[in-house]
Scaffold this active site. Structure first.
Site, PDB file in Angstrom:
ATOM      1  N   ASN A  24     -11.670 -10.017 -10.583  1.00  3.96           N
ATOM      2  CA  ASN A  24     -12.334 -11.297 -10.868  1.00  3.96           C
ATOM      3  C   ASN A  24     -11.648 -12.516 -10.254  1.00  3.96           C
ATOM      4  OD1 ASN A  24     -10.078 -11.295 -12.429  1.00  3.96           O
ATOM      5  ND2 ASN A  24     -11.096 -11.862 -14.353  1.00  3.96           N
ATOM      6  N   ASP A  99       0.860   4.297 -21.594  1.00  5.74           N
ATOM      7  CA  ASP A  99       2.263   4.015 -21.825  1.00  5.74           C
ATOM      8  C   ASP A  99       2.410   3.699 -23.310  1.00  5.74           C
ATOM      9  OD1 ASP A  99       4.979   3.165 -21.189  1.00  5.74           O
ATOM     10  OD2 ASP A  99       4.196   2.758 -19.187  1.00  5.74           O
ATOM     11  N   ASP A 198       7.979   5.147 -23.437  1.00 10.41           N
ATOM     12  CA  ASP A 198       8.993   4.243 -22.895  1.00 10.41           C
ATOM     13  C   ASP A 198      10.334   4.424 -23.615  1.00 10.41           C
ATOM     14  OD1 ASP A 198       9.307   1.841 -21.108  1.00 10.41           O
ATOM     15  OD2 ASP A 198       9.821   0.854 -22.992  1.00 10.41           O
ATOM     16  N   GLU A 251      10.235   8.777 -20.999  1.00  4.67           N
ATOM     17  CA  GLU A 251      11.194   8.102 -20.137  1.00  4.67           C
ATOM     18  C   GLU A 251      12.519   8.143 -20.876  1.00  4.67           C
ATOM     19  OE1 GLU A 251      12.189   3.850 -17.972  1.00  4.67           O
ATOM     20  OE2 GLU A 251      11.664   3.979 -20.080  1.00  4.67           O
ATOM     21  N   HIS A 320       7.580   1.647 -11.223  1.00  3.58           N
ATOM     22  CA  HIS A 320       7.524   0.177 -11.282  1.00  3.58           C
ATOM     23  C   HIS A 320       8.880  -0.475 -11.561  1.00  3.58           C
ATOM     24  CE1 HIS A 320       7.538   1.561 -15.343  1.00  3.58           C
ATOM     25  NE2 HIS A 320       7.740   0.345 -15.777  1.00  3.58           N
ATOM     26  N   ASP A 321       9.894   0.324 -11.829  1.00  2.08           N
ATOM     27  CA  ASP A 321      11.230  -0.225 -12.120  1.00  2.08           C
ATOM     28  C   ASP A 321      12.207  -0.032 -10.970  1.00  2.08           C
ATOM     29  OD1 ASP A 321      10.517  -0.916 -14.718  1.00  2.08           O
ATOM     30  OD2 ASP A 321      11.236   0.971 -15.570  1.00  2.08           O
TER      31      ASP A 321
HETATM   32  O1  TEU Z   1      12.438   0.847 -18.618  1.00  2.00           O
HETATM   33  C1  TEU Z   1      13.680   1.102 -19.184  1.00  2.00           C
HETATM   34  C2  TEU Z   1      14.799   0.781 -18.333  1.00  2.00           C
HETATM   35  O2  TEU Z   1      15.877   1.237 -18.630  1.00  2.00           O
HETATM   36  C3  TEU Z   1      14.591  -0.071 -17.093  1.00  2.00           C
HETATM   37  O3  TEU Z   1      13.941  -1.226 -17.318  1.00  2.00           O
HETATM   38  C4  TEU Z   1      15.884  -0.330 -16.495  1.00  2.00           C
HETATM   39  O4  TEU Z   1      16.241  -1.658 -16.534  1.00  2.00           O
HETATM   40  C5  TEU Z   1      15.836   0.102 -15.073  1.00  2.00           C
HETATM   41  O5  TEU Z   1      14.863   1.052 -14.875  1.00  2.00           O
HETATM   42  C6  TEU Z   1      17.153   0.706 -14.691  1.00  2.00           C
HETATM   43  O6  TEU Z   1      17.126   1.088 -13.385  1.00  2.00           O
HETATM   44  C7  TEU Z   1      11.315   0.776 -19.417  1.00  2.00           C
HETATM   45  C8  TEU Z   1      10.146   0.276 -18.595  1.00  2.00           C
HETATM   46  O7  TEU Z   1       9.846   1.194 -17.603  1.00  2.00           O
HETATM   47  C9  TEU Z   1      10.463  -1.086 -18.087  1.00  2.00           C
HETATM   48  O8  TEU Z   1       9.480  -1.580 -17.217  1.00  2.00           O
HETATM   49  C10 TEU Z   1      10.632  -1.993 -19.273  1.00  2.00           C
HETATM   50  O9  TEU Z   1      11.059  -3.273 -18.869  1.00  2.00           O
HETATM   51  C11 TEU Z   1      11.652  -1.447 -20.280  1.00  2.00           C
HETATM   52  O10 TEU Z   1      11.480  -0.066 -20.541  1.00  2.00           O
HETATM   53  C12 TEU Z   1      11.507  -2.150 -21.606  1.00  2.00           C
HETATM   54  O11 TEU Z   1      10.330  -1.769 -22.227  1.00  2.00           O
HETATM   55 CA    CA Z   2      -8.084 -10.052 -12.715  1.00  2.00          CA
END
Ligand code: TEU
Ligand code: CA
Length: 541
Positions: A24, A99, A198, A251, A320-321
């Site tokens: 959008n 998630d 998570d 995770e 994504h991390d």
């Molecule tokens: O990630 C946990 C976590 O340990 C990471 O954020 C960490 O800082 C990094 O991966 C180390 O290399 C999970 C989620 O995937 C992350 O996006 C969130 O920010 C975090 O938990 C808190 O919910």
């Molecule tokens: Ca959007």
């Protein structure tokens, strides 16, 4: 056989909704955007989507700070959109895994707000403690740098292992168990096929005592893989997950193979699979901001260790991390294409459940950020503050953070070569990479030789291979920076070759005919592997 669990041969694709596709024009990816790309994903050949959080959230950690678990973030759409996503995906044979972020909520969650207002029932959902003297209740550190406690207006403190916008839930309180299992059922009843949990192995705090002093994460021995955590997982499994045909992947931070076995052993009935991190940390000094050179031999050793230890590891090379895998383990120069294909081959040849992260299938690279000001990640922001306290100058902080920031993996997916890469018609929430001009879905769909088409073929190859799906795993002797292993089932033995270097590598070739490779037949050599060469060789048994 019919008793086999559906996810054992699944290939999972991770979507980070904010960066996937904007429908959008507000610059933020959304659920309708995802729906518009379901056919693309079907064509790719994946079986399930792991959807990073879409719940209502103020978005300080892009949805990993949930303020209402039974509602959808309006930035992403409505509950009707979500239901539509589930049913459309189902029609295409794609399962949705959500998630589940239950170590903490957002501080804007109703529970925390009531707690702050003094409601004792809800204060006990979290950890509120008085300071000790003029200091914090204990010496624990946060994952995002700094202390794990913040002061409330009343002068007491609350625990948050992540940002201060993410207060930790008190899993010793049985009411928290009831609330969260109710939420799980709510989504499973809507047709969701499982959860990616998570930081699940840190949710149960055994005590709030001071921890042994460490450079980072002081206190972790009080909450990592506790008996209480195992107990909770057993109860989640028995009371909820086992009642549906779920796939539950945890995770799990800082796990050894032994920890991981306990968490995911089929007979223990806790998690189905776990994400480990050892290979992500192959190029740092124990703290991700302090990087050292990447050595393929180390990566190979680590992968081999985990392949041997676990029956069904959750395999991934990026998420994504983390930074993009082609930056991490491959080559973004001359061998960008070859190395991206090699990493595809590797990830999809290992034993376990492979995860592909959005954009990985087109060889997306780290963000081309010019300065810290272009970053949006709360972790990068907090770490910058911590590094400032360590008196590191700006140029150093800039370098450390830009090469490691999670935003590297969060730049919008590059759908085409147009100004906003086909991601949005508006202003993207995070800068789009300039290399969208040649790294994009549209261009790669048209090119038979593209990374994207390599993924498609490799996925199909895996789907048709009994050995890759169900075979055992055995490493074969090789030069230390070349990974050679076999995958073998009753009727099929495959030799997998991965040259993780940009050199020719002399190796011993086994097997009969080459079934799959990232080099043309005319380019291949008889006695060595070319730079970043990937080969699958079939051997008669
Ligand atoms: O990630 C946990 C976590 O340990 C990471 O954020 C960490 O800082 C990094 O991966 C180390 O290399 C999970 C989620 O995937 C992350 O996006 C969130 O920010 C975090 O938990 C808190 O919910
Ligand atoms: Ca959007």
């Amino acid at each position: 056989t019919s008793t086999k669990k559906w996810w054992k041969n699944a290939i999972v694709y991770q979507i980070y909704p904010r960066s996937f596709c904007d429908s959008n024009g507000d610059g933020i990816g959304d659920i309708s955007g995802i729906i518009s790309k379901l056919h693309y994903l079907k064509e790719l050949g994946i079986d399930a989507i792991w959807l990073s959080p879409v719940y209502r959230s103020p978005g300080y950690d892009n949805g990993y700070d949930i303020s209402d678990y039974k509602d959808i973030n309006p930035e992403f759409g409505t509950m009707e959109d979500m239901e539509r996503l589930i049913s459309r995906a189902k029609r295409l044979g794609i399962k949705i895994i959500m998630d589940l972020v239950i170590n903490h909520t957002s501080d804007e969650h109703e529970w925390f707000q009531k707690a702050l207002a003094g409601d004792d029932k809800y204060r006990d959902y979290y950890y509120f403690r008085e300071g000790v003297g003029s200091s914090y209740p204990n010496n624990w550190g946060s994952f995002f740098g700094g202390r794990a406690w913040s002061k409330t207006e009343k002068g007491d403190y609350y625990l948050h292992l992540f940002s201060k916008k993410q207060p930790d839930l008190n899993w010793q309180n049985p009411e928290v168990f009831d609330e969260i299992t109710d939420i799980m059922r709510f989504w499973l009843d809507k047709g969701v096929a499982g959860f990616r949990c998570d930081v699940i192995n840190i949710i149960y705090k055994e005590s709030l005592e001071n921890g042994k002093k460490r450079f980072a994460l002081t206190g972790k021995e009080h909450y990592l893989n506790t008996d209480g955590c195992h107990e909770l997982l057993k109860r989640f499994n028995e009371e909820v997950w086992s009642k549906y045909k779920t796939f539950i992947v945890g995770e799990t931070v800082f796990v050894t193979p032994d920890d991981a076995k306990l968490l995911s052993d089929e007979n223990r009935k806790e998690l189905d699979a776990v994400f480990f991190f050892e290979h992500m940390d192959v190029d740092n000094y124990g703290i991700k901001w302090f990087k050292k050179g990447f050595k393929p031999s180390r990566l190979i050793k680590i992968l081999d260790k985990w392949q041997t230890a676990l029956e069904v590891p959750a395999n991934y090379l990026e998420n994504h991390d983390q930074i993009r895998s082609v930056n991490h383990f491959g080559n973004v120069g001359k061998y960008w294409e070859k190395s991206a294909k090699l990493l595809c081959g590797l990830n999809l040849s290992l034993r376990g459940v492979p995860f592909i992260y959005e954009g990985e299938e087109i060889g997306m690279t780290n963000g081309d950020f010019k300065g810290l000001r272009e970053l949006k990640d709360i972790e990068s922001y907090n770490i910058n503050q911590s590094l400032k306290k360590m008196l590191l100058v700006h140029s150093i902080r800039r370098k450390l953070i830009l090469q490691t920031t999670r935003d590297n993996a969060r730049t919008p997916v590059q759908w085409d070569a147009s100004d906003n890469a086909g991601f949005t018609t508006g202003i993207p929430w995070l800068k789009i990479n300039a290399n969208k001009s040649f790294i994009n879905v549209e261009t790669e769909l048209r090119d038979d030789n593209s990374i994207l088409n390599f993924y498609k073929s490799m996925i199909e190859f895996r789907k048709n291979s009994e050995a890759l799906q169900d075979g055992n795993y055995r490493r074969v002797a090789s030069p230390s920076d070349v990974y050679i292993f076999t995958r073998e089932s009753t009727h099929e033995r495959l030799y997998i070759y991965c040259n993780l270097t940009n050199f020719n590598k002399a190796v011993e070739f086994y097997g009969d005919n080459i079934a799959f490779s990232n080099y043309e037949e005319s380019e291949r050599e008889n006695f060595f592997l070319k730079p970043y060469e990937f080969r699958v060789v079939v051997s008669n048994i």
